[in-house]
Design a protein around this motif. Structure first.
Motif, PDB file in Angstrom:
ATOM      1  N   GLU A  43       0.834  -1.212   0.000  1.00  0.00           N
ATOM      2  CA  GLU A  43       0.000   0.000   0.000  1.00  0.00           C
ATOM      3  C   GLU A  43       0.864   1.255   0.000  1.00  0.00           C
ATOM      4  O   GLU A  43       0.561   2.225  -0.708  1.00  0.00           O
ATOM      5  N   GLN A  44       1.909   1.248   0.802  1.00  0.00           N
ATOM      6  CA  GLN A  44       2.762   2.431   0.859  1.00  0.00           C
ATOM      7  C   GLN A  44       3.483   2.642  -0.466  1.00  0.00           C
ATOM      8  O   GLN A  44       3.595   3.789  -0.940  1.00  0.00           O
ATOM      9  N   LEU A  45       3.943   1.560  -1.058  1.00  0.00           N
ATOM     10  CA  LEU A  45       4.603   1.706  -2.358  1.00  0.00           C
ATOM     11  C   LEU A  45       3.633   2.259  -3.394  1.00  0.00           C
ATOM     12  O   LEU A  45       3.969   3.158  -4.171  1.00  0.00           O
ATOM     13  N   ILE A  49       0.960   4.117  -2.834  1.00  0.00           N
ATOM     14  CA  ILE A  49       0.736   5.542  -2.536  1.00  0.00           C
ATOM     15  C   ILE A  49       1.912   6.371  -3.041  1.00  0.00           C
ATOM     16  O   ILE A  49       1.726   7.435  -3.642  1.00  0.00           O
ATOM     17  N   ASN A  50       3.121   5.889  -2.828  1.00  0.00           N
ATOM     18  CA  ASN A  50       4.294   6.641  -3.277  1.00  0.00           C
ATOM     19  C   ASN A  50       4.327   6.804  -4.795  1.00  0.00           C
ATOM     20  O   ASN A  50       4.657   7.873  -5.310  1.00  0.00           O
ATOM     21  N   MET A  77       1.740   6.746  -6.850  1.00  0.00           N
ATOM     22  CA  MET A  77       0.692   7.713  -7.184  1.00  0.00           C
ATOM     23  C   MET A  77       1.148   9.131  -6.876  1.00  0.00           C
ATOM     24  O   MET A  77       1.002  10.040  -7.686  1.00  0.00           O
ATOM     25  N   ALA A  78       1.663   9.317  -5.666  1.00  0.00           N
ATOM     26  CA  ALA A  78       2.035  10.659  -5.212  1.00  0.00           C
ATOM     27  C   ALA A  78       3.071  11.280  -6.141  1.00  0.00           C
ATOM     28  O   ALA A  78       2.905  12.410  -6.607  1.00  0.00           O
ATOM     29  N   LEU A  79       4.122  10.536  -6.427  1.00  0.00           N
ATOM     30  CA  LEU A  79       5.210  11.102  -7.225  1.00  0.00           C
ATOM     31  C   LEU A  79       4.777  11.410  -8.651  1.00  0.00           C
ATOM     32  O   LEU A  79       5.255  12.361  -9.264  1.00  0.00           O
ATOM     33  N   ILE A  88       1.420  11.937  -9.692  1.00  0.00           N
ATOM     34  CA  ILE A  88       0.252  12.807  -9.839  1.00  0.00           C
ATOM     35  C   ILE A  88       0.429  14.166  -9.185  1.00  0.00           C
ATOM     36  O   ILE A  88       0.003  15.186  -9.715  1.00  0.00           O
ATOM     37  N   ILE A 113      12.122   5.967  -7.551  1.00  0.00           N
ATOM     38  CA  ILE A 113      11.418   4.879  -6.850  1.00  0.00           C
ATOM     39  C   ILE A 113      12.268   3.615  -6.834  1.00  0.00           C
ATOM     40  O   ILE A 113      12.433   2.967  -5.792  1.00  0.00           O
ATOM     41  N   ASN A 129       9.560  15.849  -4.977  1.00  0.00           N
ATOM     42  CA  ASN A 129       9.331  14.500  -4.448  1.00  0.00           C
ATOM     43  C   ASN A 129       9.006  14.517  -2.954  1.00  0.00           C
ATOM     44  O   ASN A 129       8.120  13.786  -2.497  1.00  0.00           O
ATOM     45  N   ALA A 131       5.497  15.862  -2.650  1.00  0.00           N
ATOM     46  CA  ALA A 131       4.519  14.901  -3.164  1.00  0.00           C
ATOM     47  C   ALA A 131       4.278  13.780  -2.164  1.00  0.00           C
ATOM     48  O   ALA A 131       3.134  13.466  -1.818  1.00  0.00           O
ATOM     49  N   LEU A 132       5.349  13.186  -1.672  1.00  0.00           N
ATOM     50  CA  LEU A 132       5.203  12.031  -0.788  1.00  0.00           C
ATOM     51  C   LEU A 132       4.558  12.411   0.539  1.00  0.00           C
ATOM     52  O   LEU A 132       3.835  11.610   1.132  1.00  0.00           O
ATOM     53  N   PHE A 146       0.553  14.443  -0.807  1.00  0.00           N
ATOM     54  CA  PHE A 146      -0.441  13.845  -1.696  1.00  0.00           C
ATOM     55  C   PHE A 146      -1.508  12.989  -1.011  1.00  0.00           C
ATOM     56  O   PHE A 146      -2.693  13.155  -1.293  1.00  0.00           O
ATOM     57  N   ILE A 164      -7.401   7.232  -2.547  1.00  0.00           N
ATOM     58  CA  ILE A 164      -6.513   6.220  -1.995  1.00  0.00           C
ATOM     59  C   ILE A 164      -7.286   5.197  -1.165  1.00  0.00           C
ATOM     60  O   ILE A 164      -7.045   3.996  -1.255  1.00  0.00           O
ATOM     61  N   ARG A 201       3.601   6.442   7.814  1.00  0.00           N
ATOM     62  CA  ARG A 201       4.368   7.205   6.826  1.00  0.00           C
ATOM     63  C   ARG A 201       5.343   8.188   7.460  1.00  0.00           C
ATOM     64  O   ARG A 201       6.299   8.621   6.804  1.00  0.00           O
ATOM     65  N   GLU A 205       8.216   5.956   7.264  1.00  0.00           N
ATOM     66  CA  GLU A 205       8.407   5.251   5.995  1.00  0.00           C
ATOM     67  C   GLU A 205       8.772   6.188   4.845  1.00  0.00           C
ATOM     68  O   GLU A 205       9.592   5.839   3.989  1.00  0.00           O
ATOM     69  N   PHE A 226      12.100   6.056   2.631  1.00  0.00           N
ATOM     70  CA  PHE A 226      11.949   5.883   1.181  1.00  0.00           C
ATOM     71  C   PHE A 226      12.792   6.892   0.409  1.00  0.00           C
ATOM     72  O   PHE A 226      13.514   6.540  -0.520  1.00  0.00           O
TER      73      PHE A 226
END
Lengths: 203, 203
Positions: A151-153, A155-156, A158-160, A162, A197, B156, B159-160, B163, B171, B189, B192, B196
Motif C-alpha cells: 500500500e505504501q509503495l 501511494i508513493n 501515485m504521489a510522485l 500525480i 522509486i 518529491n 509529493a510524498l 499527496f 486512496i 508514513r 516510511e 523511502f
DNA sequence: GTCTATAGCCAGATAGAC
DNA sequence: GTCTATCTGGCTATAGAC
C-alpha cells in the motif's frame, strides 16, 4: 464558441462541459458558459442532459474512465515491479501532460462528495490492489526488492506521478519558475521518478 | 453553533468560516452556513468582513501562514539533507493529521485562482529554494548523496508528504481500506516516507 | 431540435430599528 | 454590536413558439 469537430450537438455540449467543469469545478461552473463554449443555447443543455447535476456526472464519469485503465496497467499486468514502475511513470506522465486538469478535477470533486466513489467502485474495471500486493510480497521474498508495504509503495507511486499536476501553482511559486521551465521539469520526471522509486526499493 | 472558546465575535466568525470554506471551497460555501456555525446572524459577517470574498481571503491567508513555516524549516535550517528530510516528514505529517483539510483547500483554491499566489510571494516569509539548492549540490559534490536536481527532490518530498492527504478518498477506494486503516497508514508514513526518500538518494 | 422569454429560487449584501 | 426584513442580481430550469 469553437465547434472543433464535434459531429453532433450532444458531443459539443459534453466537450464544452468538460472544459468548464474541469477548470471551474461543479460549484464554480455556469451553465451559460458551457452553452457559450458549445456555441448553442442554454435551453439545449437541459434538453440533452436534463440538469446541471446530470451533465456534471457525465463529465466526471468520462474523466474517471480515462484514468482508471492507466492504473490498471500498473496493477494487473505480469511484468516485474521494476518494469511496471518504469512503464507506468512514463506513460502516465505523458497522459497527464495531455490532460493537465484531469487529476485535480477528480480529486477536488471526490473531496467535495466522497460518497461518489462508492458508485464507481461497483464497476468491474475499478482498480484493485490485490494482485499488486501479492507481487510485491513475492519479490520481497525473492530478495529482488527491499521490504515495503505494498500500500505504501502504491501511494508513493501515485504521489510522485500525480502530485505535481495537482499542485502546479504551488510548485511553480516555490521553485520560482515559469510555465516553460515547469513543463520541462515534468518531461524530465518521466525518467527521474522511475529512477527515484527504483533506487529506493531495489536491493 | 458551538462557540468553543472564541472570546469575541470576530474570532468565532473566522473560525466558522475556516470550517466551511475548507470543506466546501469558496464557490460551495454559503454565508448562511458560516453564520449558523458561528452562532450569529448573516448580517454580522458583512459587518466584520464586508464581503464573502474578503472573509475568504482572511481564511486563506491564515491557512497559508500555517503551512509556510513548516516548509521553511526544511529549506532554511543548517542540518544535513538527511536530517532535514527526517525532521520535515515527521513534523509535517503530524501537522497535517491535525489539519487534514488544509492542503487540499490551499491547492484547490490556488487552482481556481492561480494569480492569488502572486500576492503571497510578496511576503518575506514565502518559501524559497535557493539555500536548499546550494546545499543539495554541495552534498552531491561531497559524494554524500546521488546526483539529483534540487527541484525534483523538493517536488518529491512535497509529493510524498502531501499527496495522500489531498487524495484521501481516491486512496481509500483503491486500497480498499476504511478510515481507521487509512489513519494508521498515515502514521506509519512518518518514518516510511523519510526512509523511502533517503534510500533513494544516499550513496 | 433549436430558439426566446421568463418563472422561481437562492445567495450575497444592505437598510434601519434597537 | 446585533438583529430582522428586504433588496437585488444571478442562476437553474421550464414553457412555449417555430
Amino acid at each position: 464558441m469553437a465547434k472543433t469537430k464535434d459531429e453532433n450537438t450532444e458531443n459539443s455540449i459534453l466537450n464544452a462541459a468538460k472544459n468548464v467543469f474541469q477548470s471551474k469545478g461543479m460549484d464554480g461552473a455556469r451553465m451559460q458558459e458551457i452553452a457559450d463554449k458549445a456555441g448553442i443555447n442554454k435551453a439545449m443543455l437541459h434538453y440533452y442532459y436534463r440538469s446541471k447535476q446530470l451533465l456534471f456526472e457525465a463529465v466526471f464519469k468520462n474523466a474517471f474512465a480515462l484514468l482508471a485503465p492507466q492504473l490498471n496497467k500498473v496493477l494487473n499486468d505480469d511484468s516485474s515491479i521494476e518494469d511496471k514502475i518504469r512503464n507506468f511513470t512514463s506513460n502516465y506522465i505523458s497522459f497527464i501532460i495531455k490532460h493537465p486538469y484531469l487529476p485535480a478535477f477528480i480529486i477536488q470533486e471526490l473531496n467535495r462528495n466522497p460518497s461518489f466513489i462508492l458508485k464507481l467502485k461497483q464497476n468491474k474495471g475499478f482498480p484493485n490492489l490485490e494482485k499488486f500486493k501479492k507481487q510485491v510480497n513475492l519479490e520481497i521474498e525473492q530478495k529482488l526488492i527491499k521490504p515495503i508495504h505494498a500500500e505504501q509503495l502504491f501511494i508513493n507511486i501515485m504521489a510522485l506521478n500525480i502530485f505535481p499536476f495537482v499542485a502546479t501553482p504551488l510548485i511553480k511559486a516555490f521553485a520560482n519558475i515559469n510555465d516553460k521551465a515547469f513543463k520541462q521539469l515534468m518531461k524530465d520526471r518521466k525518467e527521474e521518478v522511475a529512477d527515484f522509486i527504483i533506487n529506493s526499493i531495489k536491493i
